[in-house]
Design an enzyme around this catalytic site. Structure first.
Site, PDB file in Angstrom:
ATOM      1  N   GLY A 276       0.787  -1.128   0.750  1.00 41.45           N
ATOM      2  CA  GLY A 276       0.187   0.072   0.069  1.00 41.45           C
ATOM      3  C   GLY A 276       1.161   1.386  -0.385  1.00 41.45           C
ATOM      4  O   GLY A 276       2.281   1.357  -0.265  1.00 41.45           O
ATOM      5  N   ILE A 277       0.202   2.202   0.691  1.00 45.30           N
ATOM      6  CA  ILE A 277       1.093   3.466   0.192  1.00 45.30           C
ATOM      7  C   ILE A 277       1.556   3.697   2.114  1.00 45.30           C
ATOM      8  O   ILE A 277       0.470   3.933   3.021  1.00 45.30           O
ATOM      9  CB  ILE A 277      -0.012   4.786  -0.259  1.00 45.30           C
ATOM     10  N   GLY A 278       2.435   5.068   2.265  1.00 41.73           N
ATOM     11  CA  GLY A 278       2.281   5.352   3.606  1.00 41.73           C
ATOM     12  C   GLY A 278       3.964   4.831   3.690  1.00 41.73           C
ATOM     13  O   GLY A 278       4.675   4.160   2.961  1.00 41.73           O
ATOM     14  N   ASN A 279       4.128   5.511   4.929  1.00 45.30           N
ATOM     15  CA  ASN A 279       6.002   5.336   5.859  1.00 45.30           C
ATOM     16  C   ASN A 279       6.625   3.556   5.898  1.00 45.30           C
ATOM     17  O   ASN A 279       6.968   3.696   5.730  1.00 45.30           O
ATOM     18  CB  ASN A 279       5.888   5.713   6.396  1.00 45.30           C
ATOM     19  N   ILE A 280       5.250   3.276   6.392  1.00 41.38           N
ATOM     20  CA  ILE A 280       5.204   1.750   6.461  1.00 41.38           C
ATOM     21  C   ILE A 280       5.424   0.333   5.455  1.00 41.38           C
ATOM     22  O   ILE A 280       6.300  -0.324   5.455  1.00 41.38           O
ATOM     23  CB  ILE A 280       4.340   1.294   7.554  1.00 41.38           C
ATOM     24  N   GLU A 301      -0.693  -2.028  -7.102  1.00 44.25           N
ATOM     25  CA  GLU A 301      -1.999  -1.228  -7.385  1.00 44.25           C
ATOM     26  C   GLU A 301      -0.594   0.476  -8.035  1.00 44.25           C
ATOM     27  O   GLU A 301      -0.977   0.677  -8.662  1.00 44.25           O
ATOM     28  CB  GLU A 301      -2.483  -0.832  -6.281  1.00 44.25           C
ATOM     29  N   GLY A 395      -7.978  -0.878  -2.470  1.00 44.39           N
ATOM     30  CA  GLY A 395      -7.919  -1.972  -3.197  1.00 44.39           C
ATOM     31  C   GLY A 395      -7.536  -3.006  -1.829  1.00 44.39           C
ATOM     32  O   GLY A 395      -7.045  -3.788  -2.749  1.00 44.39           O
TER      33      GLY A 395
END
Length: 521
Positions: A276-280, A301, A395
């Site tokens: 996914g999106i983000g710092n993790i 995605e 998603g």
């Protein structure tokens, strides 16, 4: 016609449709129109026409009087969509959005928003689910960004594909924005359109680099009412920086992958990764760059900046996505070595990138971040305290329901104004459920990793509390579970113990006192 624009439009019929002033196309838009945009995660979105419409509304005091039902594959551009929200130009929106003005409009009741699995949104458009109050299954206008138009009239998208093929298929009118401020992305796409049932056949993708379509989107020239030149690129922001928490989560996951390889449940190059999106997510991909894993593959995605060093290290062999959402620095790096990356990246429509059939066939490893997860491994990805919408489901469930390994990662706590520890992301009961207990295999925080495969609900609860909860909240969560288990067993209802009167007590305490640290159950 400017020479750069002429080099991008190689079809004579389309060249005749160039409009030099976007404002000349504004009269085609009426209040209540169904409008589709290209774009996904803030890239590949139209710029000139949405901005021209916003100026028209602002200059003529039409706020709230020229409103649209807006359909975008995921989020559009912050500079365009947020402006529309500020000017009260969005009546209805789906399936995913990003931006404070949009979120404010949704949660104030001004924008009617519904989120949807991103793999299902384009097909539901074609089914007529979102246009069932109209005489025909059409939308009024699709505004689509392109980076080139081929000799036979094919539309070459830019940094994303999203739902553009379906929006163009349904549109009565199409406006093409040819963006000359960025390189042509020709050759980077694999476009396939899926017919409606009962005419579907299996999707013949068996590897992440399989091509089954065309490098452009087919369009009916008679629908195209104008072509304008876009003179600036996608406006993105820097990625969230990694911190100790995200790096600790990444460390737990890399260790877990090592273990799964050692016992034979994963191959040495893992399985295709979805992140996914983000710092993790950035920390996990960054952690893989420094791991011994190689010949990695990605089926996801969105590609972010951290994938580029993974390519550079030659540990990432190939990546498929529907969007390349890079920061300004990331795009600069991408464009500077475009020929290298072009051979290793393929962009597909979101109906393909998120398709359950392919995700399951490839055996993807899905990794996504929730708002909160409860002790039984139900996850909330969308609604804070059960009612305040953030961005939408996206998603994540497409992947988590169908992946070979379904992983959710979150900090154990998030900052709050009053509590120095913060609010716990591990709760007795999730205030909204997007991913059920049946969808998750692994839950991981900076505290540790809970392997939930094959566990009963009570076993899951103990594993989640012991491995994932923050030390400041662990005793409270254990106490809740112990009380609930004793209470439910005593009345013969002990499969998944809950005390309904107390299940949301921590959240209620947060609303009333600003902390989730309750005095007692």
């Amino acid at each position: 016609m400017p020479s750069l624009l002429s080099s991008r439009i190689r079809n004579a019929e389309f060249a005749k449709k160039i409009v030099t002033d976007p404002a000349k196309l504004v009269p085609y838009f009426k209040n209540g129109d169904y409008v589709g945009w290209s774009g996904f995660t803030g890239v590949g979105y139209p710029k000139m026409i949405p901005n021209a419409l916003a100026r028209h509304v602002e200059e003529n005091n039409l706020q709230g009087k020229l409103r649209f039902k807006l359909f975008v594959g995921a989020s559009g551009g912050a500079d365009t969509e947020c402006k529309w929200a500020e000017l009260n130009m969005i009546e209805r929106r789906c399936p995913h959005q990003v931006g404070k003005p949009i979120s404010k409009g949704i949660n104030s009741g001004r924008i009617q928003f519904f989120d949807k699995h991103l793999s299902m949104f384009p097909q539901d458009l074609l089914y007529g689910y979102y246009t069932r109050n109209r005489e025909s299954n059409t939308i009024d206008t699709a505004i689509i960004e392109a980076t080139a138009i081929t000799e036979d009239g094919g539309i070459v998208p830019g940094a994303s594909v999203g739902a553009s093929p379906e929006l163009m298929q349904l549109a009565e009118k199409i406006i093409i924005e040819v963006n000359t401020a960025i390189p042509s992305f020709e050759g980077l796409h694999d476009i396939v359109e899926i017919p409606n049932p009962p005419h579907r056949t299996p999707i013949n993708i068996n590897r992440v680099d399989d091509r089954i379509g065309k490098p452009y989107i087919k369009v009916d020239p008679k629908k195209v009412i104008g072509i304008v030149e876009a003179d600036y690129g996608d406006i993105t922001c820097a990625n969230s920086p990694q911190d100790e928490t995200s790096q600790a989560i990444a460390g737990h996951l890399v260790d877990f992958f090592h273990h799964e390889v050692s016992v034979g449940r994963l191959p040495k190059n893992l399985h295709p990764l979805q992140s996914g999106i983000g710092n993790i997510a950035n920390a996990i991909i960054g952690g893989l760059a420094h791991s011994p894993f190689k010949d990695l593959e990605v089926w996801t995605e969105v590609l972010q900046d951290t994938f580029l060093p993974l390519f550079d290290s030659e540990k990432l062999r190939f990546a498929t996505a529907t969007s390349t959402r890079f920061s300004p620095q990331g795009f600069e790096k991408f464009y500077s070595n475009y020929d290298y990356y072009k051979e290793r990246i393929l962009l597909r429509p979101q109906v393909i990138s998120n398709h359950p059939e392919i995700i399951r066939r490839l055996g993807c490893i899905a990794m996504n971040t929730p708002v909160e997860a409860d002790i039984y491994a139900h996850a909330n990805s969308t609604n804070v305290l059960g009612s305040r919408m953030l961005n939408g489901l996206g998603g994540s469930a497409d992947f988590l329901r169908n992946a070979k390994l379904s992983i959710m990662h979150t900090p154990s706590v998030r900052p709050s104004k009053k509590d120095p520890t913060g609010i716990t992301c591990i709760v007795p009961m999730a205030t909204h459920v997007d991913q059920t207990e049946h969808d998750l295999d692994i839950l991981v925080t900076e505290q540790g990793l809970a392997d939930l495969r094959g566990l009963s609900p009570t076993e899951r609860a103990r594993e989640v509390i012991d491995k994932c909860a923050h030390p400041d909240y662990k005793p409270l969560l254990r106490e809740y579970f112990d009380i609930a288990e004793n209470y439910c067993l005593a009345r013969g209802a002990g499969h998944e113990p809950h005390i309904l009167a107390n299940a949301f007590k921590m959240q209620l305490n947060l609303l009333e006192k600003g902390t989730m640290k309750i005095d007692h159950w």
